[in-house]
Design a protein around this motif. Structure first.
Motif, PDB file in Angstrom:
ATOM      1  N   GLY A  70       0.641  -1.139  -0.211  1.00 53.20           N
ATOM      2  CA  GLY A  70       0.281  -0.175  -0.288  1.00 53.20           C
ATOM      3  C   GLY A  70       1.346   1.815   0.270  1.00 53.20           C
ATOM      4  O   GLY A  70       0.566   2.171  -0.663  1.00 53.20           O
ATOM      5  N   ALA A  71       1.714   1.207   0.793  1.00 53.33           N
ATOM      6  CA  ALA A  71       2.697   1.803   0.669  1.00 53.33           C
ATOM      7  C   ALA A  71       3.303   2.654  -0.719  1.00 53.33           C
ATOM      8  O   ALA A  71       3.544   3.417  -1.097  1.00 53.33           O
ATOM      9  CB  ALA A  71       3.783   1.722   1.902  1.00 53.33           C
ATOM     10  N   MET A  72       3.884   1.656  -1.621  1.00 54.08           N
ATOM     11  CA  MET A  72       4.563   1.544  -1.995  1.00 54.08           C
ATOM     12  C   MET A  72       3.993   2.166  -3.732  1.00 54.08           C
ATOM     13  O   MET A  72       4.021   2.937  -4.508  1.00 54.08           O
ATOM     14  CB  MET A  72       5.070   0.076  -3.129  1.00 54.08           C
ATOM     15  CG  MET A  72       6.413   0.139  -2.554  1.00 54.08           C
ATOM     16  SD  MET A  72       7.849   1.137  -2.181  1.00 54.08           S
ATOM     17  CE  MET A  72       8.014   1.929  -0.646  1.00 54.08           C
ATOM     18  N   PHE A  73       2.065   1.345  -3.810  1.00 51.91           N
ATOM     19  CA  PHE A  73       1.390   2.171  -4.949  1.00 51.91           C
ATOM     20  C   PHE A  73       0.968   3.331  -4.816  1.00 51.91           C
ATOM     21  O   PHE A  73       0.735   4.430  -5.504  1.00 51.91           O
ATOM     22  CB  PHE A  73      -0.177   1.865  -4.200  1.00 51.91           C
ATOM     23  CG  PHE A  73      -0.816   1.989  -5.672  1.00 51.91           C
ATOM     24  CD1 PHE A  73      -0.924   0.899  -6.632  1.00 51.91           C
ATOM     25  CD2 PHE A  73      -2.215   2.142  -5.077  1.00 51.91           C
ATOM     26  CE1 PHE A  73      -1.277   1.567  -7.793  1.00 51.91           C
ATOM     27  CE2 PHE A  73      -3.442   2.087  -6.205  1.00 51.91           C
ATOM     28  CZ  PHE A  73      -2.418   2.030  -7.507  1.00 51.91           C
ATOM     29  N   GLU A  74       1.225   4.012  -2.829  1.00 53.33           N
ATOM     30  CA  GLU A  74       0.483   5.277  -2.611  1.00 53.33           C
ATOM     31  C   GLU A  74       1.776   6.113  -2.878  1.00 53.33           C
ATOM     32  O   GLU A  74       1.502   7.367  -3.310  1.00 53.33           O
ATOM     33  CB  GLU A  74       0.304   5.364  -1.181  1.00 53.33           C
ATOM     34  CG  GLU A  74      -0.561   6.877  -0.863  1.00 53.33           C
ATOM     35  CD  GLU A  74      -1.533   6.927  -0.756  1.00 53.33           C
ATOM     36  OE1 GLU A  74      -2.156   8.596  -1.904  1.00 53.33           O
ATOM     37  OE2 GLU A  74      -2.527   6.809  -1.377  1.00 53.33           O
ATOM     38  N   ALA A  75       3.285   5.718  -2.802  1.00 53.28           N
ATOM     39  CA  ALA A  75       4.069   6.598  -3.337  1.00 53.28           C
ATOM     40  C   ALA A  75       3.873   6.779  -5.238  1.00 53.28           C
ATOM     41  O   ALA A  75       4.062   7.719  -5.338  1.00 53.28           O
ATOM     42  CB  ALA A  75       5.507   5.279  -2.942  1.00 53.28           C
ATOM     43  N   LEU A  76       3.765   5.820  -5.597  1.00 54.02           N
ATOM     44  CA  LEU A  76       3.599   5.167  -6.800  1.00 54.02           C
ATOM     45  C   LEU A  76       2.918   6.803  -8.001  1.00 54.02           C
ATOM     46  O   LEU A  76       2.811   6.901  -8.778  1.00 54.02           O
ATOM     47  CB  LEU A  76       3.809   4.238  -7.861  1.00 54.02           C
ATOM     48  CG  LEU A  76       5.342   3.711  -7.813  1.00 54.02           C
ATOM     49  CD1 LEU A  76       4.439   1.506  -7.973  1.00 54.02           C
ATOM     50  CD2 LEU A  76       5.973   4.376  -8.602  1.00 54.02           C
ATOM     51  N   THR A  77       1.295   6.432  -7.194  1.00 56.05           N
ATOM     52  CA  THR A  77       0.984   7.558  -7.306  1.00 56.05           C
ATOM     53  C   THR A  77       0.941   8.620  -7.325  1.00 56.05           C
ATOM     54  O   THR A  77       0.588   9.997  -7.839  1.00 56.05           O
ATOM     55  CB  THR A  77      -0.952   7.393  -7.138  1.00 56.05           C
ATOM     56  OG1 THR A  77      -0.668   7.142  -5.228  1.00 56.05           O
ATOM     57  CG2 THR A  77      -0.987   6.110  -7.582  1.00 56.05           C
ATOM     58  N   MET A  78       1.772   9.214  -5.848  1.00 58.72           N
ATOM     59  CA  MET A  78       2.051  10.932  -6.159  1.00 58.72           C
ATOM     60  C   MET A  78       3.079  11.009  -6.540  1.00 58.72           C
ATOM     61  O   MET A  78       2.934  11.923  -7.246  1.00 58.72           O
ATOM     62  CB  MET A  78       2.381  10.843  -4.541  1.00 58.72           C
ATOM     63  CG  MET A  78       1.307  10.342  -3.526  1.00 58.72           C
ATOM     64  SD  MET A  78       0.177  12.037  -3.493  1.00 58.72           S
ATOM     65  CE  MET A  78      -0.870  11.396  -1.956  1.00 58.72           C
ATOM     66  N   LYS A  79       3.969   9.845  -6.528  1.00 57.56           N
ATOM     67  CA  LYS A  79       4.778  10.812  -7.838  1.00 57.56           C
ATOM     68  C   LYS A  79       4.289  11.030  -9.714  1.00 57.56           C
ATOM     69  O   LYS A  79       4.826  12.119 -10.491  1.00 57.56           O
ATOM     70  CB  LYS A  79       6.341   9.116  -7.958  1.00 57.56           C
ATOM     71  CG  LYS A  79       7.453   9.992  -8.535  1.00 57.56           C
ATOM     72  CD  LYS A  79       8.489   9.261  -8.268  1.00 57.56           C
ATOM     73  CE  LYS A  79       9.534   9.437  -9.523  1.00 57.56           C
ATOM     74  NZ  LYS A  79      10.767   9.445  -8.850  1.00 57.56           N
ATOM     75  N   TYR A  80       4.191   9.924  -9.820  1.00 60.14           N
ATOM     76  CA  TYR A  80       3.283   9.535 -11.200  1.00 60.14           C
ATOM     77  C   TYR A  80       1.545  10.259 -11.245  1.00 60.14           C
ATOM     78  O   TYR A  80       1.854  10.765 -13.426  1.00 60.14           O
ATOM     79  CB  TYR A  80       3.576   8.572 -11.641  1.00 60.14           C
ATOM     80  CG  TYR A  80       5.113   7.988 -12.212  1.00 60.14           C
ATOM     81  CD1 TYR A  80       6.042   8.538 -12.768  1.00 60.14           C
ATOM     82  CD2 TYR A  80       5.529   6.723 -11.363  1.00 60.14           C
ATOM     83  CE1 TYR A  80       7.161   8.130 -12.469  1.00 60.14           C
ATOM     84  CE2 TYR A  80       6.668   6.146 -11.310  1.00 60.14           C
ATOM     85  CZ  TYR A  80       7.632   7.682 -11.929  1.00 60.14           C
ATOM     86  OH  TYR A  80       8.641   7.176 -11.847  1.00 60.14           O
ATOM     87  N   LEU A  81       1.130  10.907 -10.619  1.00 62.98           N
ATOM     88  CA  LEU A  81      -0.441  10.646 -11.084  1.00 62.98           C
ATOM     89  C   LEU A  81      -0.703  11.998 -10.839  1.00 62.98           C
ATOM     90  O   LEU A  81      -0.227  13.251  -9.800  1.00 62.98           O
ATOM     91  CB  LEU A  81      -1.417   9.745 -10.393  1.00 62.98           C
ATOM     92  CG  LEU A  81      -1.120   8.674 -11.603  1.00 62.98           C
ATOM     93  CD1 LEU A  81      -2.488   7.828 -10.535  1.00 62.98           C
ATOM     94  CD2 LEU A  81      -1.271   8.776 -12.812  1.00 62.98           C
TER      95      LEU A  81
END
Length: 81
Positions: A70-81
């Protein structure tokens, strides 16, 4: 369910609850919103699914892996979306 299905199902259910429905989970007795972040909710849903699928002590590992995913997915969405 396999290990990967439990983690991905936890992530999908948490994403739908937090991002799409945008409905905070409220406890009727308390006046705060627990589990309204994607990271925490992924961990707890993964833990619940592991318990439901008869993983005994190793269900705690699903909690930790769910929080990490969940933390990795949240970090990816914050960076790329």
């Amino acid at each position: 369910m396999t290990h990967l299905e439990i983690i991905l199902s936890g992530l999908a259910l948490a994403f739908c609850w937090v991002k799409i429905l945008q409905a905070p989970l409220r406890l009727p007795v308390l006046n705060f919103k627990p589990l309204n972040c994607l990271t925490c909710l992924t961990g707890w849903i993964s833990f619940g699914l592991a318990i439901a699928n008869n993983y005994s002590v190793t269900a705690l590992l699903f909690l930790a892996v769910g929080v990490f995913v969940g933390a990795m997915f949240e970090a990816l969405t914050m960076k790329y979306l």
